[in-house]
Design an enzyme around this catalytic site. Structure first.
Site, short mmCIF file in Angstrom:
data_model
loop_
_atom_site.label_atom_id
_atom_site.label_comp_id
_atom_site.label_asym_id
_atom_site.label_seq_id
_atom_site.Cartn_x
_atom_site.Cartn_y
_atom_site.Cartn_z
N ASP A 61 5.12 -1.60 -0.21
CA ASP A 61 4.88 -2.39 1.00
C ASP A 61 4.75 -3.87 0.64
O ASP A 61 4.18 -4.23 -0.40
CB ASP A 61 3.58 -1.95 1.68
CG ASP A 61 3.78 -0.68 2.49
OD1 ASP A 61 4.92 -0.23 2.60
OD2 ASP A 61 2.79 -0.15 3.00
N ASP A 62 5.23 -4.71 1.52
CA ASP A 62 4.99 -6.16 1.42
C ASP A 62 5.50 -6.76 0.12
O ASP A 62 4.88 -7.67 -0.44
CB ASP A 62 3.49 -6.47 1.58
CG ASP A 62 2.93 -5.94 2.89
OD1 ASP A 62 3.64 -6.03 3.90
OD2 ASP A 62 1.79 -5.43 2.90
N HIS A 108 2.12 7.78 5.77
CA HIS A 108 2.15 6.99 7.01
C HIS A 108 3.26 7.42 7.97
O HIS A 108 3.84 6.58 8.68
CB HIS A 108 2.27 5.50 6.69
CG HIS A 108 1.64 4.63 7.73
ND1 HIS A 108 1.68 3.25 7.69
CD2 HIS A 108 0.96 4.93 8.87
CE1 HIS A 108 1.06 2.75 8.73
NE2 HIS A 108 0.61 3.76 9.47
N CYS A 158 5.53 -0.51 8.14
CA CYS A 158 5.45 0.70 7.32
C CYS A 158 6.20 1.91 7.86
O CYS A 158 7.20 2.34 7.28
CB CYS A 158 3.98 1.07 7.13
SG CYS A 158 2.92 -0.31 6.69
N LYS A 183 1.10 6.37 -0.41
CA LYS A 183 0.94 6.22 1.03
C LYS A 183 2.09 6.92 1.76
O LYS A 183 3.26 6.68 1.46
CB LYS A 183 0.90 4.73 1.36
CG LYS A 183 0.90 4.41 2.86
CD LYS A 183 0.92 2.90 3.04
CE LYS A 183 1.23 2.52 4.47
NZ LYS A 183 1.29 1.06 4.65
#
Length: 244
Positions: free
Chosen positions: A64-65, A171, A104, A169
């Site tokens: 992520d990011d 999600h 996400c 993660k």
């Protein structure tokens, strides 16, 4: 290999030797290019001599990011990412690869299915999504997840004899039917929702309890210690690689 707590790591493994198979899968051999892996022509020819196995190991690290220029291997002047840089040096660097979404749940949906995320039931304003993000991110209160009719890459590889695992993660839904072990993965270890909800999110705790770390579809650790989660992830993935 750098494991990041906010990453989704999909491990799809056969019994082929891990390092050689991964290197072979990443290399499209062109011995005439002396600098392709930053080590000179002769060393590159050695890499090219490794035969591609019938079923190569596949590893996807999804962070992520992470921006295009955030890694040293992509030219960042001060960040230190030696393990990822080594993968670049020994494999291939891609300069035009785009995420399906900047948030996400939608981007993970497209990664797993190869489809535009709205077609998989992940969109702004869906029941249980956090529409404030503008992208259909699932909240801890969501009753849903990625459409159960979708076929994931893990489900496609299982009939070919692959062992499949997901780490980190998720999600894409917190109910059992939406978790990785119901979507083609043999094993899962990680946080099923965004880790933002693991940091004193009072409303999330009222609904779901303290943020958990799941092993497959059962709670392994609760509350999750997200500040020190890396060691648990490393141990889990080592176990997976040893087993397969």
């Amino acid at each position: 290999m750098l494991l990041i707590a906010s990453s989704l790591l999909l491990c799809i493994s056969t019994l082929a030797p891990f390092a050689c198979a991964l290197n072979s899968a990443l290399n499209q051999c062109d011995p005439s290019d002396p600098g392709r892996n930053g080590a000179g022509g002769e060393q590159h020819k050695q890499h090219c001599s490794v035969a591609l196995p019938e079923k190569p190991n596949i590893i996807i690290i999804y962070g992520d990011d992470v921006g295009y220029g955030d890694l040293n291997g992509y030219g960042h002047p001060t960040s230190s990412t030696p393990n990822l840089d080594r993968m670049i040096d020994e494999g291939m660097i891609l300069t035009q690869f785009y995420s399906a979404a900047p948030v996400c749940s939608p981007s993970r949906t497209s990664l797993l299915t190869g489809r535009l995320f709205p077609r998989a039931g992940v969109y702004s304003g869906q029941p249980g999504s956090n529409s404030s993000t503008g992208g259909g991110v699932f909240s801890p209160f969501s009753n849903g997840g990625m459409n159960l009719s979708e076929i994931t890459v893990a489900q496609m590889l299982k009939p070919l004899g692959y062992a499949t695992g997901a780490l980190g993660k998720w999600h894409l839904g917190i109910k059992k039917e939406y978790l990785p072990t119901s979507r083609g993965f043999d094993s899962y270890f990680g946080v099923p929702m965004t880790q933002n909800d693991c940091h004193s999110n009072v409303e999330a705790e009222k609904h779901f309890g303290p943020c958990p770390i799941l092993h497959n579809d059962t709670v392994a650790i609760q509350p999750a210690d997200v500040q020190n989660i890396d060691a648990a992830y490393v141990n889990n993935i080592k176990d997976f690689m040893t087993l397969h």
